[in-house]
Scaffold this motif. Structure first.
Motif, PDB file in Angstrom:
ATOM      1  N   LEU A 180       0.913  -1.095   0.068  1.00  2.00           N
ATOM      2  CA  LEU A 180       0.073  -0.100  -0.097  1.00  2.00           C
ATOM      3  C   LEU A 180       0.873   1.259   0.074  1.00  2.00           C
ATOM      4  CD1 LEU A 180      -2.731  -1.012   2.720  1.00  2.00           C
ATOM      5  CD2 LEU A 180      -3.056  -0.719   0.275  1.00  2.00           C
ATOM      6  N   GLY A 181       2.059   0.928  -0.038  1.00  2.00           N
ATOM      7  CA  GLY A 181       3.181   2.215  -0.179  1.00  2.00           C
ATOM      8  C   GLY A 181       3.468   2.713   1.194  1.00  2.00           C
ATOM      9  N   GLY A 182       3.301   1.887   2.159  1.00  2.00           N
ATOM     10  CA  GLY A 182       4.023   2.106   3.659  1.00  2.00           C
ATOM     11  C   GLY A 182       5.640   2.287   3.646  1.00  2.00           C
ATOM     12  N   GLY A 183       6.197   1.533   2.676  1.00  2.00           N
ATOM     13  CA  GLY A 183       7.781   1.618   2.656  1.00  2.00           C
ATOM     14  C   GLY A 183       8.566   0.940   3.703  1.00  2.00           C
ATOM     15  N   VAL A 184       9.571   1.494   4.133  1.00  2.00           N
ATOM     16  CA  VAL A 184      10.447   0.798   5.215  1.00  2.00           C
ATOM     17  C   VAL A 184       9.660   0.785   6.596  1.00  2.00           C
ATOM     18  CG1 VAL A 184      12.759   0.835   6.330  1.00  2.00           C
ATOM     19  CG2 VAL A 184      12.694   1.341   3.970  1.00  2.00           C
ATOM     20  N   LEU A 185       9.184   2.198   6.659  1.00  2.82           N
ATOM     21  CA  LEU A 185       8.575   2.211   8.060  1.00  2.82           C
ATOM     22  C   LEU A 185       7.206   1.106   8.196  1.00  2.82           C
ATOM     23  CD1 LEU A 185       8.312   4.139  10.528  1.00  2.82           C
ATOM     24  CD2 LEU A 185       6.550   5.448   9.290  1.00  2.82           C
ATOM     25  N   ALA A 186       6.331   0.713   7.062  1.00  2.00           N
ATOM     26  CA  ALA A 186       5.520  -0.025   7.377  1.00  2.00           C
ATOM     27  C   ALA A 186       6.156  -1.707   7.728  1.00  2.00           C
ATOM     28  CB  ALA A 186       4.723  -0.205   6.210  1.00  2.00           C
ATOM     29  N   ALA A 187       7.258  -1.844   7.044  1.00  2.00           N
ATOM     30  CA  ALA A 187       7.895  -3.273   7.001  1.00  2.00           C
ATOM     31  C   ALA A 187       8.549  -3.248   8.662  1.00  2.00           C
ATOM     32  CB  ALA A 187       8.979  -3.262   6.025  1.00  2.00           C
ATOM     33  N   LEU A 188       9.154  -2.269   8.982  1.00  2.00           N
ATOM     34  CA  LEU A 188       9.546  -2.280  10.307  1.00  2.00           C
ATOM     35  C   LEU A 188       8.342  -2.282  11.411  1.00  2.00           C
ATOM     36  CD1 LEU A 188      12.335  -2.254  11.878  1.00  2.00           C
ATOM     37  CD2 LEU A 188      12.094   0.319  12.096  1.00  2.00           C
ATOM     38  N   SER A 189       7.242  -1.476  11.209  1.00  2.00           N
ATOM     39  CA  SER A 189       6.420  -1.787  12.012  1.00  2.00           C
ATOM     40  C   SER A 189       5.503  -3.191  11.981  1.00  2.00           C
ATOM     41  CB  SER A 189       5.126  -0.644  11.755  1.00  2.00           C
ATOM     42  OG  SER A 189       5.746   0.789  11.609  1.00  2.00           O
ATOM     43  N   ALA A 190       5.716  -3.875  11.107  1.00  5.76           N
ATOM     44  CA  ALA A 190       5.164  -5.239  11.059  1.00  5.76           C
ATOM     45  C   ALA A 190       6.006  -6.078  12.247  1.00  5.76           C
ATOM     46  CB  ALA A 190       5.581  -6.109   9.706  1.00  5.76           C
ATOM     47  N   SER A 191       7.103  -5.793  12.701  1.00  7.92           N
ATOM     48  CA  SER A 191       7.786  -6.673  13.674  1.00  7.92           C
ATOM     49  C   SER A 191       7.327  -6.169  14.976  1.00  7.92           C
ATOM     50  CB  SER A 191       9.371  -6.208  13.556  1.00  7.92           C
ATOM     51  OG  SER A 191       9.932  -6.677  12.242  1.00  7.92           O
ATOM     52  N   VAL A 192       6.906  -4.852  15.022  1.00 12.70           N
ATOM     53  CA  VAL A 192       6.303  -4.470  16.313  1.00 12.70           C
ATOM     54  C   VAL A 192       4.812  -5.099  16.423  1.00 12.70           C
ATOM     55  CG1 VAL A 192       5.463  -2.168  17.624  1.00 12.70           C
ATOM     56  CG2 VAL A 192       7.484  -2.081  16.236  1.00 12.70           C
ATOM     57  N   PHE A 193       4.107  -5.013  15.435  1.00 10.24           N
ATOM     58  CA  PHE A 193       2.707  -5.519  15.291  1.00 10.24           C
ATOM     59  C   PHE A 193       2.935  -7.273  15.780  1.00 10.24           C
ATOM     60  CE2 PHE A 193      -1.217  -6.908  13.020  1.00 10.24           C
ATOM     61  CZ  PHE A 193      -2.126  -6.674  14.202  1.00 10.24           C
ATOM     62  N   ALA A 194       3.901  -7.910  15.198  1.00  5.49           N
ATOM     63  CA  ALA A 194       4.018  -9.355  15.448  1.00  5.49           C
ATOM     64  C   ALA A 194       4.157  -9.602  17.013  1.00  5.49           C
ATOM     65  CB  ALA A 194       5.261  -9.904  14.540  1.00  5.49           C
ATOM     66  N   GLN A 195       5.235  -8.810  17.556  1.00  8.59           N
ATOM     67  CA  GLN A 195       5.486  -8.664  19.046  1.00  8.59           C
ATOM     68  C   GLN A 195       4.230  -8.647  19.967  1.00  8.59           C
ATOM     69  OE1 GLN A 195       8.704  -9.963  20.201  1.00  8.59           O
ATOM     70  NE2 GLN A 195       7.543  -9.967  22.047  1.00  8.59           N
ATOM     71  N   LEU A 196       3.461  -7.451  19.419  1.00  5.85           N
ATOM     72  CA  LEU A 196       2.392  -7.243  20.380  1.00  5.85           C
ATOM     73  C   LEU A 196       1.283  -8.262  20.274  1.00  5.85           C
ATOM     74  CD1 LEU A 196       1.665  -3.569  19.166  1.00  5.85           C
ATOM     75  CD2 LEU A 196       2.465  -4.423  21.528  1.00  5.85           C
ATOM     76  N   ILE A 197       1.249  -9.258  19.228  1.00  8.53           N
ATOM     77  CA  ILE A 197       0.428 -10.314  19.157  1.00  8.53           C
ATOM     78  C   ILE A 197       0.792 -11.291  20.112  1.00  8.53           C
ATOM     79  CG2 ILE A 197      -0.394 -12.257  17.542  1.00  8.53           C
ATOM     80  CD1 ILE A 197      -0.546 -10.032  15.284  1.00  8.53           C
ATOM     81  N   LEU A 198       2.258 -11.672  19.813  1.00  7.36           N
ATOM     82  CA  LEU A 198       2.677 -12.701  20.733  1.00  7.36           C
ATOM     83  C   LEU A 198       2.731 -12.491  22.123  1.00  7.36           C
ATOM     84  CD1 LEU A 198       6.175 -14.448  19.989  1.00  7.36           C
ATOM     85  CD2 LEU A 198       5.495 -13.829  22.304  1.00  7.36           C
ATOM     86  N   THR A 199       3.083 -11.210  22.756  1.00  8.48           N
ATOM     87  CA  THR A 199       2.728 -10.717  23.996  1.00  8.48           C
ATOM     88  C   THR A 199       1.436 -10.807  24.468  1.00  8.48           C
ATOM     89  OG1 THR A 199       4.913  -9.475  23.732  1.00  8.48           O
ATOM     90  CG2 THR A 199       3.428  -9.019  25.797  1.00  8.48           C
TER      91      THR A 199
END
Length: 286
Positions: free
Chosen positions: A177-196
């Motif tokens: 959708l055009g989020g670029g590097v910031l979106a790709a890096l934010s995915a790691s944060v979202f993944a950690q939030l789901i796990l936690t």
């Protein structure tokens, strides 16, 4: 050799779900590799080099988090074997939150230096890295408690959902959708939030327990050797991608980051086994 392998796979820990956790760890590693393959194609070499340098900084930070998780696992398993009450999860989380927040502020304070050294397009990328640290600390504590209780299923499920839903699906969609590097890096944060969030939900009653005056029982001094040993290994394994981002032009740094990620496929199975090894009953040798 065959007898030892059979004993390892049929131990009580694996019989109660440790093998599923081992397989889940391997699958998560493979899904992360798919994430890198797809994202590198979507971002292109220049932007992927930027992302790769930040993700490798995350890898280095996870070393002390792994030692923290091992220490919590050891404390909880020791209490379980001695038929004593488990660790005070609520108190541990409060302490973990404090350390996570302090660490996040340190990273944010260093954001201008990191941004300049890695030639990043935005300081917000370092801020996302700092935000990721807080749920990561809490997740390490919660996973350590569950593994110490030999409750591998919730940890395996949380890891899989975090990796596939949080990182792979969320990251790919936002980058497209055009989020670029910031979106790709934010995915790691979202993944950690789901796990936690998942492991926190499993331990909700322990978290809100009103036990007072009890020591957490976590001994981190024995984890120093583990931090030094594993930290040295992962620093040597990850520093090349970080340094190439500083010394090479953006396009070449991205090509190198992609090649380095592909080369780490050989670490998937050993990494999964190393993660699962402390699950086998017996003294934890850090």
């Amino acid at each position: 050799m065959v007898v030892r392998l059979r004993q390892f796979l049929t131990s009580s820990a694996f019989a109660r779900g440790g093998l599923s956790f081992l397989i889940a760890t391997l699958v998560v590693n493979l899904s992360n590799f798919v994430f890198h393959m797809v994202i590198s194609r979507l971002l292109g070499p220049s932007s992927y080099g930027e992302l790769g340098s930040l993700l490798n900084l995350m890898v280095i930070v996870t070393v002390p988090l792994g030692a923290l998780q091992a220490a919590v696992t050891h404390a909880e398993a020791s209490r379980r074997e001695a038929q004593r009450p488990g660790v005070n999860v609520g108190r541990l989380l409060r302490q973990g939150t404090g350390f996570g927040v302090v660490g996040a502020f340190v990273i944010i304070a260093l954001a201008p230096v990191i941004t300049s050294f890695l030639h990043l397009g935005s300081t917000w990328l370092v801020v996302v890295l700092a935000v990721w640290l807080i749920p990561s600390v809490l997740g390490a504590v919660l996973q350590g408690v569950l593994i110490g209780r030999l409750r591998f299923g919730p940890v395996a499920l949380a890891s899989l959902l975090g990796s596939f839903v949080g990182r792979l699906a969320f990251g790919i969609v936002l980058v497209q959708l055009g989020g670029g590097v910031l979106a790709a890096l934010s995915a790691s944060v979202f993944a950690q939030l789901i796990l936690t969030g998942i492991v926190g939900g499993v331990l909700f009653r322990d978290i809100v327990s009103r036990r007072q005056g009890e020591r957490t029982g976590i001994e981190l001094r024995g984890s120093v050797l583990a931090i030094l040993a594993l930290g040295g290994f992962w620093v040597l394994s990850s520093e090349d991608t970080v340094l190439t981002r500083h010394f090479l032009i953006a396009h070449d740094a991205g090509i190198y980051a992609a090649a380095a990620t592909a080369g780490r496929v050989a670490l998937f199975l050993p990494g999964a086994i190393a993660t699962g090894r402390p699950l086998v009953p017996g003294p934890l040798r850090l």
